[in-house]
Design a protein around this motif. Structure first.
Motif, PDB file in Angstrom:
ATOM      1  N   VAL A 218      -4.341  54.283  28.591  1.00 13.76           N
ATOM      2  CA  VAL A 218      -4.117  55.172  27.028  1.00 13.76           C
ATOM      3  C   VAL A 218      -3.053  56.454  27.616  1.00 13.76           C
ATOM      4  O   VAL A 218      -3.793  57.174  28.408  1.00 13.76           O
ATOM      5  CB  VAL A 218      -5.216  55.415  26.484  1.00 13.76           C
ATOM      6  CG1 VAL A 218      -6.145  54.041  26.033  1.00 13.76           C
ATOM      7  CG2 VAL A 218      -6.214  56.399  27.246  1.00 13.76           C
ATOM      8  N   THR A 219      -2.207  56.755  26.661  1.00 17.06           N
ATOM      9  CA  THR A 219      -1.529  57.679  26.905  1.00 17.06           C
ATOM     10  C   THR A 219      -1.963  58.673  25.474  1.00 17.06           C
ATOM     11  O   THR A 219      -1.828  58.157  24.400  1.00 17.06           O
ATOM     12  CB  THR A 219       0.002  57.764  26.750  1.00 17.06           C
ATOM     13  OG1 THR A 219       0.465  56.881  27.776  1.00 17.06           O
ATOM     14  CG2 THR A 219       0.740  59.014  27.018  1.00 17.06           C
ATOM     15  N   VAL A 220      -2.385  59.879  25.605  1.00 18.65           N
ATOM     16  CA  VAL A 220      -3.030  60.832  24.777  1.00 18.65           C
ATOM     17  C   VAL A 220      -2.372  62.214  24.604  1.00 18.65           C
ATOM     18  O   VAL A 220      -1.772  62.588  25.525  1.00 18.65           O
ATOM     19  CB  VAL A 220      -4.389  60.793  24.598  1.00 18.65           C
ATOM     20  CG1 VAL A 220      -5.140  59.293  24.561  1.00 18.65           C
ATOM     21  CG2 VAL A 220      -4.922  61.400  25.767  1.00 18.65           C
ATOM     22  N   GLY A 221      -2.444  62.698  23.578  1.00 18.43           N
ATOM     23  CA  GLY A 221      -2.328  64.055  23.323  1.00 18.43           C
ATOM     24  C   GLY A 221      -3.636  64.747  22.553  1.00 18.43           C
ATOM     25  O   GLY A 221      -4.294  64.012  21.878  1.00 18.43           O
TER      26      GLY A 221
ATOM     27  N   THR B 280      -3.080  69.444  25.348  1.00 19.48           N
ATOM     28  CA  THR B 280      -2.013  69.113  26.033  1.00 19.48           C
ATOM     29  C   THR B 280      -0.765  69.577  25.472  1.00 19.48           C
ATOM     30  O   THR B 280       0.115  69.451  26.220  1.00 19.48           O
ATOM     31  CB  THR B 280      -2.153  67.452  25.859  1.00 19.48           C
ATOM     32  OG1 THR B 280      -1.941  67.063  24.375  1.00 19.48           O
ATOM     33  CG2 THR B 280      -3.566  66.730  26.484  1.00 19.48           C
ATOM     34  N   ASN B 281      -0.421  69.867  24.281  1.00 18.16           N
ATOM     35  CA  ASN B 281       0.672  70.580  23.670  1.00 18.16           C
ATOM     36  C   ASN B 281       1.646  69.279  23.900  1.00 18.16           C
ATOM     37  O   ASN B 281       1.468  68.384  23.528  1.00 18.16           O
ATOM     38  CB  ASN B 281       1.025  71.799  24.273  1.00 18.16           C
ATOM     39  CG  ASN B 281       0.143  72.936  24.217  1.00 18.16           C
ATOM     40  OD1 ASN B 281      -0.392  73.194  23.094  1.00 18.16           O
ATOM     41  ND2 ASN B 281      -0.035  73.737  25.374  1.00 18.16           N
ATOM     42  N   ASP B 282       2.901  69.599  24.627  1.00 22.75           N
ATOM     43  CA  ASP B 282       4.021  68.640  24.860  1.00 22.75           C
ATOM     44  C   ASP B 282       3.848  67.762  25.982  1.00 22.75           C
ATOM     45  O   ASP B 282       4.388  66.769  26.076  1.00 22.75           O
ATOM     46  CB  ASP B 282       5.249  69.253  25.008  1.00 22.75           C
ATOM     47  CG  ASP B 282       5.681  69.927  23.555  1.00 22.75           C
ATOM     48  OD1 ASP B 282       5.153  69.740  22.652  1.00 22.75           O
ATOM     49  OD2 ASP B 282       6.494  71.066  23.615  1.00 22.75           O
ATOM     50  N   PHE B 283       2.467  67.656  26.599  1.00 23.13           N
ATOM     51  CA  PHE B 283       2.584  66.913  27.837  1.00 23.13           C
ATOM     52  C   PHE B 283       1.342  65.750  27.329  1.00 23.13           C
ATOM     53  O   PHE B 283       0.343  66.124  26.726  1.00 23.13           O
ATOM     54  CB  PHE B 283       1.867  67.603  29.022  1.00 23.13           C
ATOM     55  CG  PHE B 283       1.334  66.817  30.209  1.00 23.13           C
ATOM     56  CD1 PHE B 283       2.202  66.216  31.016  1.00 23.13           C
ATOM     57  CD2 PHE B 283      -0.110  66.796  30.373  1.00 23.13           C
ATOM     58  CE1 PHE B 283       1.651  65.379  31.878  1.00 23.13           C
ATOM     59  CE2 PHE B 283      -0.613  66.002  31.463  1.00 23.13           C
ATOM     60  CZ  PHE B 283       0.459  65.248  32.174  1.00 23.13           C
TER      61      PHE B 283
ATOM     62  N   ILE C 222      -7.677  63.794  18.823  1.00 26.89           N
ATOM     63  CA  ILE C 222      -6.635  62.851  19.740  1.00 26.89           C
ATOM     64  C   ILE C 222      -5.731  62.383  19.112  1.00 26.89           C
ATOM     65  O   ILE C 222      -5.961  61.688  17.925  1.00 26.89           O
ATOM     66  CB  ILE C 222      -7.778  61.873  20.397  1.00 26.89           C
ATOM     67  CG1 ILE C 222      -8.982  62.572  21.194  1.00 26.89           C
ATOM     68  CG2 ILE C 222      -6.788  60.764  21.516  1.00 26.89           C
ATOM     69  CD1 ILE C 222      -9.882  61.718  21.673  1.00 26.89           C
ATOM     70  N   GLN C 223      -4.640  62.010  19.615  1.00 26.63           N
ATOM     71  CA  GLN C 223      -3.415  61.135  19.260  1.00 26.63           C
ATOM     72  C   GLN C 223      -3.388  60.242  20.136  1.00 26.63           C
ATOM     73  O   GLN C 223      -2.946  60.547  21.419  1.00 26.63           O
ATOM     74  CB  GLN C 223      -2.011  61.898  18.692  1.00 26.63           C
ATOM     75  CG  GLN C 223      -1.182  60.923  18.128  1.00 26.63           C
ATOM     76  CD  GLN C 223      -0.011  61.714  17.595  1.00 26.63           C
ATOM     77  OE1 GLN C 223       0.154  62.902  17.360  1.00 26.63           O
ATOM     78  NE2 GLN C 223       1.003  60.890  17.100  1.00 26.63           N
ATOM     79  N   LEU C 224      -3.198  58.930  19.948  1.00 24.00           N
ATOM     80  CA  LEU C 224      -2.978  57.981  20.891  1.00 24.00           C
ATOM     81  C   LEU C 224      -1.459  57.435  20.729  1.00 24.00           C
ATOM     82  O   LEU C 224      -0.990  56.996  19.954  1.00 24.00           O
ATOM     83  CB  LEU C 224      -3.800  56.614  20.669  1.00 24.00           C
ATOM     84  CG  LEU C 224      -3.838  55.592  21.484  1.00 24.00           C
ATOM     85  CD1 LEU C 224      -4.132  55.731  22.937  1.00 24.00           C
ATOM     86  CD2 LEU C 224      -4.764  54.290  21.047  1.00 24.00           C
TER      87      LEU C 224
END
Length: 165
Positions: free
Chosen positions: A81-84, A99-102, A158-160
């Motif tokens: 999963v890639t998340v912010g 995480t900001n932009d990462f 969380i944004q996925l």
């Protein structure tokens, strides 16, 4: 006299060696009750959130309408999963990680239990807010590197971004 003194010293040494031990399950249950009250009080003071409980875990989630994401993703422990996200302490609002932009990627099975329960409720590009008791976050372990005290109840936004099986 010496014999009495010797017996007294042995008794004192014996009693001082006795330590009061606390059953770990008693500590766990006590902390669970504290965490559950913190989350319950928070939700009572914020009635418009529409939070729902995940099973009997004590983890609550909020998915705003239209933010469920899209797709037919299947989640397993090995799903990448890639998340912010933003992580804050629920009781203080202090942000401890962001995480900001990462946007890091993790195998779902390697993240905290609260995330393992919550992330599968959304799909790619979905957003979820998780209120996580300490037992499903970092537990009794302080995270000194991010100034997170032990037994912190967490609030995650969380944004996925991506799901890879």
């Amino acid at each position: 006299m010496n014999r009495t003194l010797l017996i007294l010293l042995v008794l004192i040494a014996g009693f001082s060696a006795c330590k009061k031990t606390v059953d770990p399950m008693i500590q766990y249950r006590a902390q669970a009750a504290i965490d559950d009250k913190i989350i319950s009080d928070y939700l009572t003071s914020h009635p418009g959130l529409g939070a729902k409980r995940i099973d009997t875990s004590g983890v609550f989630y909020i998915i705003n309408p239209g933010e469920e994401g899209t797709g037919n993703d299947l989640f397993t422990n090995s799903t990448q999963v890639t998340v912010g996200y933003t992580a804050q302490i629920l009781t203080t609002g202090v942000v401890v990680a962001q995480t900001n932009d990462f946007h890091p990627s993790f195998p779902l099975g390697s993240v905290i239990r609260g995330w393992q329960l919550g992330i599968p409720l959304i799909k790619k590009n979905g957003k979820i807010r998780l209120l996580v008791p300490s037992r499903y976050a970092y537990g009794p372990y302080a995270q000194d590197s991010i100034h997170l005290p032990a037994n912190s109840v967490m609030d995650f936004h969380i944004q996925l971004y991506n799901v890879i099986n």
